[in-house]
Design an enzyme around this catalytic site. Structure first.
Site, mmCIF file in Angstrom:
data_model
loop_
_atom_site.group_PDB
_atom_site.id
_atom_site.type_symbol
_atom_site.label_atom_id
_atom_site.label_comp_id
_atom_site.label_asym_id
_atom_site.label_seq_id
_atom_site.Cartn_x
_atom_site.Cartn_y
_atom_site.Cartn_z
ATOM 1 N N ASN A 1 43.570 39.397 36.653
ATOM 2 C CA ASN A 1 42.261 39.772 37.202
ATOM 3 C C ASN A 1 42.021 39.166 38.584
ATOM 4 O O ASN A 1 41.652 39.877 39.523
ATOM 5 C CB ASN A 1 41.168 39.315 36.222
ATOM 6 N N LYS B 1 33.345 24.639 28.771
ATOM 7 C CA LYS B 1 34.539 25.482 28.606
ATOM 8 C C LYS B 1 34.859 25.561 27.125
ATOM 9 O O LYS B 1 34.523 24.653 26.355
ATOM 10 C CB LYS B 1 35.733 24.866 29.348
ATOM 11 N N GLY C 1 50.722 35.084 40.127
ATOM 12 C CA GLY C 1 49.858 35.759 39.163
ATOM 13 C C GLY C 1 49.603 37.187 39.611
ATOM 14 O O GLY C 1 49.651 37.512 40.808
HETATM 15 P P1 NAD Z 1 44.852 36.798 33.694
HETATM 16 O O1 NAD Z 1 45.215 36.467 32.317
HETATM 17 O O2 NAD Z 1 44.155 38.080 33.995
HETATM 18 O O3 NAD Z 1 46.159 36.762 34.626
HETATM 19 C C1 NAD Z 1 47.029 35.676 34.675
HETATM 20 C C2 NAD Z 1 48.246 36.095 35.479
HETATM 21 O O4 NAD Z 1 49.094 34.962 35.662
HETATM 22 C C3 NAD Z 1 49.095 37.179 34.797
HETATM 23 O O5 NAD Z 1 49.592 38.060 35.783
HETATM 24 C C4 NAD Z 1 50.252 36.377 34.191
HETATM 25 O O6 NAD Z 1 51.421 37.159 34.031
HETATM 26 C C5 NAD Z 1 50.416 35.325 35.279
HETATM 27 N N1 NAD Z 1 51.137 34.123 34.832
HETATM 28 C C6 NAD Z 1 50.965 33.393 33.710
HETATM 29 N N2 NAD Z 1 51.826 32.365 33.680
HETATM 30 C C7 NAD Z 1 52.564 32.458 34.814
HETATM 31 C C8 NAD Z 1 53.624 31.714 35.370
HETATM 32 N N3 NAD Z 1 54.098 30.625 34.747
HETATM 33 N N4 NAD Z 1 54.164 32.107 36.549
HETATM 34 C C9 NAD Z 1 53.693 33.201 37.182
HETATM 35 N N5 NAD Z 1 52.692 33.957 36.718
HETATM 36 C C10 NAD Z 1 52.132 33.586 35.541
HETATM 37 O O7 NAD Z 1 43.989 35.544 34.222
HETATM 38 P P2 NAD Z 1 42.955 35.516 35.415
HETATM 39 O O8 NAD Z 1 41.602 35.854 34.895
HETATM 40 O O9 NAD Z 1 43.485 36.253 36.584
HETATM 41 O O10 NAD Z 1 42.926 33.941 35.720
HETATM 42 C C11 NAD Z 1 43.940 33.312 36.489
HETATM 43 C C12 NAD Z 1 43.503 31.878 36.815
HETATM 44 O O11 NAD Z 1 42.232 31.900 37.490
HETATM 45 C C13 NAD Z 1 43.297 30.943 35.618
HETATM 46 O O12 NAD Z 1 43.632 29.625 36.040
HETATM 47 C C14 NAD Z 1 41.789 31.012 35.377
HETATM 48 O O13 NAD Z 1 41.314 29.867 34.715
HETATM 49 C C15 NAD Z 1 41.308 31.082 36.798
HETATM 50 N N6 NAD Z 1 39.980 31.648 36.958
HETATM 51 C C16 NAD Z 1 39.688 32.894 36.503
HETATM 52 C C17 NAD Z 1 38.415 33.410 36.693
HETATM 53 C C18 NAD Z 1 38.063 34.813 36.286
HETATM 54 O O14 NAD Z 1 36.911 35.235 36.539
HETATM 55 N N7 NAD Z 1 38.960 35.584 35.701
HETATM 56 C C19 NAD Z 1 37.417 32.636 37.322
HETATM 57 C C20 NAD Z 1 37.763 31.376 37.790
HETATM 58 C C21 NAD Z 1 39.046 30.896 37.606
#
Ligand code: NAD
Length: 428
Positions: A222, A107, A219
């Site tokens: 994505n 990471k 959230g």
């Molecule tokens: P992103 O940045 O696209 O979206 C994050 C979302 O969470 C946003 O809508 C933001 O407004 C919201 N958010 C942030 N803090 C918040 C809070 N305190 N309360 C409520 N909402 C909040 O990120 P993502 O890619 O969707 O990733 C989300 C999670 O999934 C992370 O933990 C990431 O590590 C994990 N993840 C992502 C992927 C991927 O392919 N994108 C893969 C595995 C795991």
């Protein structure tokens, strides 16, 4: 009892210790696997748009590569810490192992806030990150990917810098590239869709038709948006989502009992997953405090925002109606809250399994990039479904056979595979 002050790496190590005991791992394997093999701390000087030089701190942690090249995303976050990156690297090792892809875990991160950086400044951070780390990374060594607040554009800048430094094309160096520039069709959808493939299988086991279910999601980025897309396709209804309000520095939940309209909500959402409150109100959404998503009377909860969100304090607010919690985010549940969920008999689909669709599709992208031969979207998503379903089935069968909590079952499979690879290589 309050949650212990949160340290993601300590949490990851304590999860590991518990599973190492179940597996009866020897001392050498324990000592090797509860720490990272390598970690890099870097400084990235950037000439800002106003002419000043700002130095950004960044990290890359390679936890274990016994099963194959290390793989893991890069996060841009103002509160990034080395311990969070260490924990996430370790979780990547287990995640690749639980879905049985031949990769290890890594990471990376940079302490920065893209909200306050121009596109040019972000490009320079990306290029600087690669310049510092290029000699320790590569398609057969360690392969980065997008994560929180990084996108396919960031990946392409990084790839370009890596190829310039090495004097040859190396599309397998990075994944999450734009489609048409070596990216895989289906990658954008993969994590969110993967969450729903596992929920679909859990619902089958619980004998509940998906069309009879409702969900609430933390959230709207994505992961959440594509989870909602596929969940709607199998007739599930999402009644609440929450997101971070950048201006007010707090979170809000958006509720609509007859089901949120994904497309309409996407149109009023910024690229960071923040929803415009006034416009949402105009569309008939009830605006509630940030924590309200967890209190909803729904069948399924999906934390898909950040780590450390389901805590001892709010776990007690989870409705009796909730049957499944699927962890879209990494590490969203504290150990104290995890005990509450286990005691209440809620079917948990743990992060390493639920959100493994992203890295699985990244692996597919890497394979395609290395071959320079690309698959159709249906082929990618079909392969993804097969991998996710078979990983879910294996964990759920072990959980039933050995009377284990689902999180422990998934970890037993994953850590068992990595420990075996270390033994096979003669490391321990
Ligand atoms: P992103 O940045 O696209 O979206 C994050 C979302 O969470 C946003 O809508 C933001 O407004 C919201 N958010 C942030 N803090 C918040 C809070 N305190 N309360 C409520 N909402 C909040 O990120 P993502 O890619 O969707 O990733 C989300 C999670 O999934 C992370 O933990 C990431 O590590 C994990 N993840 C992502 C992927 C991927 O392919 N994108 C893969 C595995 C795991």
């Amino acid at each position: 009892m309050e949650d212990k002050s949160f340290n993601a790496f300590e949490m990851a190590q304590s999860q590991f210790d518990g599973v190492a005991d179940i597996l009866g791992l020897d001392e050498g394997s324990k000592e090797l696997l509860r720490y990272n093999l390598r970690e890099y701390h870097i400084s990235i000087p950037v000439r800002m748009d106003d002419g000043s030089v700002k130095v950004f701190r960044g990290f890359r942690v390679q936890h274990n590569d016994a099963r194959g090249p290390a793989k893991g995303g890069i996060r841009f976050h103002p509160m990034e810490t080395i311990d969070t990156v260490r924990a996430l690297a370790m979780w990547m090792t287990w995640k690749c192992a639980v879905v049985d892809i031949p990769l290890g875990g890594a990471k990376g991160g940079v302490i920065c806030d893209p909200h306050n950086l121009s596109s040019r400044e972000q490009e320079l951070i990306c290029r600087g990150w690669v310049r510092q780390l290029a000699r320790d990374m590569g398609p057969l060594n360690d392969i980065p990917a997008p994560d929180v607040m990084t996108s396919s554009q960031h990946m392409l800048w990084m790839l370009d810098e890596f190829e310039m430094l090495n004097g040859e094309k190396a599309p397998g160096f990075i994944t999450g590239k734009p489609v048409g520039m070596g990216g895989s069709l289906g990658r954008t959808e993969a994590t969110g869709y993967g969450v729903i493939f596992t929920i679909r299988e859990a619902l089958k086991e619980l004998n509940i038709p998906p069309g009879d279910t409702t969900a609430s999601i933390q959230g709207f980025g994505n992961v959440a948006q594509y989870a909602i897309e596929l969940y709607n396709q199998i007739w599930g209804k999402v009644v609440c989502v929450s997101c971070w309000d950048q201006q007010e520095q707090t979170s809000y939940s958006f509720k609509k009992m007859d089901g949120i309209d994904l497309k309409a909500l996407q149109e009023i959402t910024d690229r960071f997953g923040g929803i415009d409150k006034d416009k949402a109100r105009g569309l008939g959404y009830e605006i509630l405090p940030g924590d309200a998503w967890i209190e909803q009377e729904v069948d399924i909860l999906i934390p898909a925002a950040l780590e450390n969100q389901v805590t001892r304090k709010n776990a007690g607010k989870i409705s009796d109606k909730v049957k499944i919690i699927a962890e879209g985010a990494n590490g969203p549940t504290t150990p104290e809250a995890d005990k509450v969920i286990e005691e209440r008999g809620i079917f948990l689909i743990p992060d390493l399994l639920a959100n493994a669709g992203g890295v699985t599709c990244s692996y597919f992208e890497q394979v395609q990039s290395n071959m320079n031969y690309f698959w159709e979207k249906d082929e990618v998503l079909g392969k993804l479904d097969l991998k996710m379903t078979s990983a879910f089935t294996a964990a759920s069968k072990l959980a039933k056979d050995k009377k284990l909590y689902m999180r422990d079952a998934a970890y037993v499979i994953a850590i068992g595979r990595v420990a075996q690879a270390c033994r096979d290589r003669g490391w321990v």
